[in-house]
Design a protein around this motif. Structure first.
Motif, PDB file in Angstrom:
ATOM      1  N   VAL A 139       0.850  -1.193   0.000  1.00 54.48           N
ATOM      2  CA  VAL A 139       0.000   0.000   0.000  1.00 54.48           C
ATOM      3  C   VAL A 139       0.889   1.249   0.000  1.00 54.48           C
ATOM      4  O   VAL A 139       1.789   1.379   0.830  1.00 54.48           O
ATOM      5  CB  VAL A 139      -0.917   0.018   1.233  1.00 54.48           C
ATOM      6  N   GLY A 172      10.072  -3.027  10.428  1.00 59.25           N
ATOM      7  CA  GLY A 172       8.651  -3.300  10.181  1.00 59.25           C
ATOM      8  C   GLY A 172       7.936  -2.286   9.316  1.00 59.25           C
ATOM      9  O   GLY A 172       6.712  -2.183   9.341  1.00 59.25           O
ATOM     10  N   GLY A 174       8.401  -2.038   5.847  1.00 60.14           N
ATOM     11  CA  GLY A 174       8.196  -2.457   4.461  1.00 60.14           C
ATOM     12  C   GLY A 174       9.435  -2.554   3.588  1.00 60.14           C
ATOM     13  O   GLY A 174       9.316  -2.735   2.376  1.00 60.14           O
ATOM     14  N   LYS A 175      10.629  -2.476   4.176  1.00 58.13           N
ATOM     15  CA  LYS A 175      11.848  -2.533   3.361  1.00 58.13           C
ATOM     16  C   LYS A 175      12.012  -3.893   2.691  1.00 58.13           C
ATOM     17  O   LYS A 175      12.226  -3.987   1.481  1.00 58.13           O
ATOM     18  CB  LYS A 175      13.083  -2.240   4.232  1.00 58.13           C
ATOM     19  N   THR A 176      11.901  -4.935   3.497  1.00 57.63           N
ATOM     20  CA  THR A 176      12.067  -6.274   2.939  1.00 57.63           C
ATOM     21  C   THR A 176      10.976  -6.561   1.906  1.00 57.63           C
ATOM     22  O   THR A 176      11.229  -7.181   0.869  1.00 57.63           O
ATOM     23  CB  THR A 176      12.038  -7.319   4.083  1.00 57.63           C
ATOM     24  N   HIS A 177       9.777  -6.099   2.199  1.00 56.63           N
ATOM     25  CA  HIS A 177       8.663  -6.290   1.265  1.00 56.63           C
ATOM     26  C   HIS A 177       9.022  -5.697  -0.107  1.00 56.63           C
ATOM     27  O   HIS A 177       8.881  -6.365  -1.141  1.00 56.63           O
ATOM     28  CB  HIS A 177       7.409  -5.632   1.849  1.00 56.63           C
ATOM     29  N   ARG A 334       4.382  -4.224  11.013  1.00 56.45           N
ATOM     30  CA  ARG A 334       4.386  -5.623  11.415  1.00 56.45           C
ATOM     31  C   ARG A 334       3.502  -5.815  12.648  1.00 56.45           C
ATOM     32  O   ARG A 334       2.755  -6.787  12.759  1.00 56.45           O
ATOM     33  CB  ARG A 334       5.822  -6.088  11.693  1.00 56.45           C
ATOM     34  N   GLU A 337      -0.105  -5.675  11.603  1.00 54.94           N
ATOM     35  CA  GLU A 337      -0.547  -6.966  11.072  1.00 54.94           C
ATOM     36  C   GLU A 337      -0.759  -7.970  12.203  1.00 54.94           C
ATOM     37  O   GLU A 337      -1.681  -8.780  12.150  1.00 54.94           O
ATOM     38  CB  GLU A 337       0.497  -7.530  10.104  1.00 54.94           C
TER      39      GLU A 337
HETATM   40  P1  ADP Z   1      11.131  -4.172   7.329  1.00 56.98           P
HETATM   41  O1  ADP Z   1      11.925  -5.003   6.376  1.00 56.98           O
HETATM   42  O2  ADP Z   1      11.181  -2.717   7.031  1.00 56.98           O
HETATM   43  O3  ADP Z   1      11.457  -4.464   8.764  1.00 56.98           O
HETATM   44  P2  ADP Z   1       8.913  -5.692   6.273  1.00 56.98           P
HETATM   45  O4  ADP Z   1       9.098  -5.439   4.828  1.00 56.98           O
HETATM   46  O5  ADP Z   1       9.319  -7.022   6.789  1.00 56.98           O
HETATM   47  O6  ADP Z   1       9.596  -4.551   7.151  1.00 56.98           O
HETATM   48  O7  ADP Z   1       7.385  -5.408   6.614  1.00 56.98           O
HETATM   49  C1  ADP Z   1       6.748  -5.927   7.775  1.00 56.98           C
HETATM   50  C2  ADP Z   1       5.363  -6.404   7.399  1.00 56.98           C
HETATM   51  O8  ADP Z   1       4.550  -5.285   7.069  1.00 56.98           O
HETATM   52  C3  ADP Z   1       5.351  -7.309   6.201  1.00 56.98           C
HETATM   53  O9  ADP Z   1       4.428  -8.336   6.404  1.00 56.98           O
HETATM   54  C4  ADP Z   1       4.930  -6.417   5.058  1.00 56.98           C
HETATM   55  O10 ADP Z   1       4.202  -7.131   4.077  1.00 56.98           O
HETATM   56  C5  ADP Z   1       4.028  -5.431   5.763  1.00 56.98           C
HETATM   57  N1  ADP Z   1       4.065  -4.110   5.124  1.00 56.98           N
HETATM   58  C6  ADP Z   1       4.965  -3.135   5.338  1.00 56.98           C
HETATM   59  N2  ADP Z   1       4.686  -2.053   4.603  1.00 56.98           N
HETATM   60  C7  ADP Z   1       3.564  -2.343   3.905  1.00 56.98           C
HETATM   61  C8  ADP Z   1       2.759  -1.613   2.968  1.00 56.98           C
HETATM   62  N3  ADP Z   1       3.053  -0.365   2.627  1.00 56.98           N
HETATM   63  N4  ADP Z   1       1.691  -2.247   2.445  1.00 56.98           N
HETATM   64  C9  ADP Z   1       1.376  -3.510   2.820  1.00 56.98           C
HETATM   65  N5  ADP Z   1       2.077  -4.232   3.699  1.00 56.98           N
HETATM   66  C10 ADP Z   1       3.170  -3.668   4.248  1.00 56.98           C
END
Ligand code: ADP
Ligand code: MG
Length: 471
Positions: A139, A172, A174-177, A334, A337
Motif C-alpha cells: 500500500v 517493520g 516495508g523494506k524487505t517487502h 508488522r 498486522e
Molecule cells: P522491514 O523489512 O522494514 O522491517 P517488512 O518489509 O518485513 O519490514 O514489513 C513488515 C510487514 O509489514 C510485512 O508483512 C509487510 O508485508 C508489511 N508491510 C509493510 N509495509 C507495507 C505496505 N506499505 N503495504 C502492505 N504491507 C506492508
C-alpha cells in the motif's frame, strides 16, 4: 540488577530470534510481565483476554518456561496468567528442560524474518524470493511513496535508472517487502534473470564458510554472476572488515556491468557505524529513499488490503473496525498486522463476525474506552466551547472558516477517542458529514499533536475536562 522490565525485554529478544518477530508482534506484545515472586518461583503475566491466554499457553509454555527460568536464574518457574482484571485461578507448574543438549523445538514462522545469530548455519543455497511480497500487495502512502516509485522504476529497467538504490527506515516499515517486490517483478518480466536476495547475515556466514574452505574465489564469482542483487539489512556488515572488502569487490564488478543492486538498512549510510569509507560512499551513489511511519489513513488501507488477502481468508473489515485497530497500534506495520491476525484468528476460531465489539475484546480492555465512563457528543462540544468561541451549532454548520474547521476536527478527534461511536455517527452528528471527512480530521489532529507540544498539552487539558464532566 535486572528489573523485571529488562528481563521481559531480553525475553522478547530471545523469542524474536527463536520464533521470529511475527510471533512476538502477534502474541507476546500483548503480554506484560507483571510480577516475579522469588520465594514461590512464580511469574505473573497479564494477558488482554482469555483467547490470547489460551493461545500462549498451548503454543508457547515450554518456550516461556525455559527462557524465563534461565533469565531469572532458577530451575523451575510457575507461570500464572492474569486475564486483565480477573485473575485466572490456575497456575501451571512447568519443569523446563535446562540441559542444552536437548534443545526446545520451536515453530519457525516467516522464515525470511528469522535471523539466526546463535546457530550460524553455513548457508549455501540462495534465499528464495517471497512471492507474497509484491508491488500489488504494497500500500502506497506519503510515508513510502518515494521508495515505492524508485523500486518500481528499477524493477522495470534494472541497472538503467538508479543504481544502487538504498532504502532505509525503522523496523517493520516495508523494506524487505519492497526488496522482494523488485525481485518478483524482475522475474516476471524476465524469467531468465538471475536474482539473488540475501540478508547480510547470510552473506557474512557464507563468506566465513568460503574462507574456511578456501573458496573465496568461488564465492565472489557466484555473486558476480547475478543480474540483480538484493541485499537486506546492510547495517549488519559493520565492523566486519574482510567481508566489507569482499563485498566492495562484488559491488564494483556488478556496478561496472550495469547490474542492479538494492540495499536496505535501518539508517542512512552516513550513520552506519564501523563501515569502510569507500563502501559507505558507494552505498549512497544512487538513490537514497526512506520509509517512515504510516499515517492513520495508510494504516487503515494496509489493514483492509491485508484482511482481504488470501492469507487472511478474504475478510472484509468495515471502516470502524479498521480505524479501531489502526488507532490502537502505535508501532510499526508488522505490529499492525499482528493485531489484525489476532482479531481474525479469534473471529475464525469462535465463528463470530468481525465487529467493533469483537476487536475491542481481542485487543484488550486496556485499549478500549473506559466503559464506566459515559461521554456523549454534546459534552465534547460543550468543553470545546469553553476554549474556543464556537457553539455546537457552529460545529454543525457549513461554515468552513479556518479556525472553526480546526475546532470541528478537534471535536471529531475527541468524539472518536472518548466514545465508542462510529465514524458515521460522528459525521452525522456534526452536520451530516461523511465518515471519510471524520477519518481525515482525526488523522490530521493526530499528526499535529505529534509535532506540536503546546497543542498536545492543550488537548490533554481539554480531554481531562471532558472526562471529569462526564459519567
Ligand atoms: P522491514 O523489512 O522494514 O522491517 P517488512 O518489509 O518485513 O519490514 O514489513 C513488515 C510487514 O509489514 C510485512 O508483512 C509487510 O508485508 C508489511 N508491510 C509493510 N509495509 C507495507 C505496505 N506499505 N503495504 C502492505 N504491507 C506492508
Ligand atoms: Mg526487513
Amino acid at each position: 540488577m535486572m528489573t523485571i522490565a529488562t528481563i521481559w525485554e531480553e525475553f522478547l529478544q530471545i523469542i524474536k530470534q527463536e520464533a521470529g518477530s511475527r510471533v512476538v508482534d502477534t502474541w507476546f506484545k500483548a503480554v506484560t510481565l507483571r510480577e516475579w515472586n522469588a520465594s514461590h518461583h512464580t511469574v505473573t503475566l497479564t494477558v488482554p483476554n482469555q483467547f490470547v491466554c489460551d493461545w500462549i499457553k498451548s503454543h508457547y509454555t515450554t518456550l516461556m518456561a525455559t527462557h524465563l527460568s534461565r533469565l531469572l536464574h532458577v530451575s523451575t518457574v510457575k507461570l500464572a496468567f492474569r486475564v486483565m482484571d480477573h485473575e485466572v485461578a490456575e497456575a501451571q507448574l512447568i519443569e523446563p528442560v535446562l540441559s542444552t543438549s536437548t534443545p526446545v523445538v520451536i515453530e519457525r514462522s516467516a522464515a525470511q524474518e528469522t535471523r539466526s545469530s546463535s546457530v550460524a548455519p553455513l548457508v549455501k543455497k540462495r534465499s528464495a524470493i517471497n512471492s507474497t511480497y509484491t508491488f500489488e500487495t504494497f500500500v502506497v502512502g506519503p510515508s513510502n511513496s518515494l521508495a515505492y516509485a524508485a523500486c518500481q522504476a528499477v524493477a522495470q529497467s534494472p541497472g538503467n535508472t538508479y543504481n544502487p538504490i538504498f532504502l532505509y527506515g525503522g523496523s517493520g516499515l516495508g523494506k524487505t517487502h519492497l526488496l522482494h517486490a523488485i525481485g518478483n517483478k524482475v522475474k516476471e518480466l524476465n524469467p531468465n534473470a538471475v536474482v539473488l536476495y540475501q540478508t547480510v547475515d547470510r552473506f557474512v556466514n557464507e563468506f566465513i564458510h568460503a574462507i574456511r574452505f578456501d573458496k573465496t574465489y568461488l564465492f565472489q564469482e557466484r555473486y558476480k554472476s547475478v543480474d540483480l542483487l538484493l541485499i537486506d539489512d546492510i547495517q549488519f556488515i559493520s565492523n566486519k572488515e574482510q567481508t566489507q572488502e569482499a563485498f566492495f569487490n562484488i559491488f564494483n564488478t556488478l556496478y561496472d556491468c550495469k547490474k542492479q543492486i538494492v540495499f536496505t538498512s535501518d539508517t542512512v549510510p552516513q550513520d552506519i557505524k564501523g563501515l569502510a569509507e569507500r563502501l559507505r560512499s558507494r552505498l549512497a551513489w544512487g538513490l537514497v529513499a526512506d520509509l517512515s511511519m504510516p499515517s492513520l489513513e495508510t494504516k487503515i488501507a494496509i489493514l483492509k488490503k491485508k484482511a482481504e488477502s488470501s492469507s487472511c481468508q478474504g475478510y472484509e473489515l468495515n471502516d470502524d473496525v479498521a480505524h479501531f485497530i489502526a488507532s490502537q497500534v502505535v508501532g510499526n506495520i508488522r505490529e499492525l498486522e499482528g493485531a489484525l491476525i489476532r482479531v481474525i484468528a479469534f473471529a475464525s476460531l469462535t465463528g463470530k463476525a468481525i465487529t467493533l465489539d469483537l476487536a475491542h475484546q481481542v485487543l484488550g480492555k486496556e485499549h478500549t474506552v473506559n466503559s464506566s465512563l459515559v461521554v456523549d457528543f454534546s459534552q465534547v462540544a460543550r468543553c470545546l466551547g469553553n476554549h474556543y468561541p464556537y457553539s455546537l451549532q457552529d460545529l454543525r454548520s457549513k461554515d468552513r472558516n479556518k479556525e472553526l474547521s480546526f475546532v470541528r476536527q478537534l471535536a471529531m478527534f475527541f468524539m472518536k477517542k472518548l466514545t465508542d461511536k462510529s465514524l458515521r455517527d460522528i459525521g452525522s452528528f456534526l452536520g451530516g458529514r461523511d465518515h471519510s471527512t471524520v477519518l481525515h480530521a482525526i488523522d490530521k489532529v493526530q499528526g499535529q499533536i505529534n509535532n506540536d507540544d503546546l497543542l498536545r498539552h492543550r488537548l490533554h487539558v481539554i480531554e481531562k475536562e471532558i472526562i471529569s464532566s462526564s459519567g
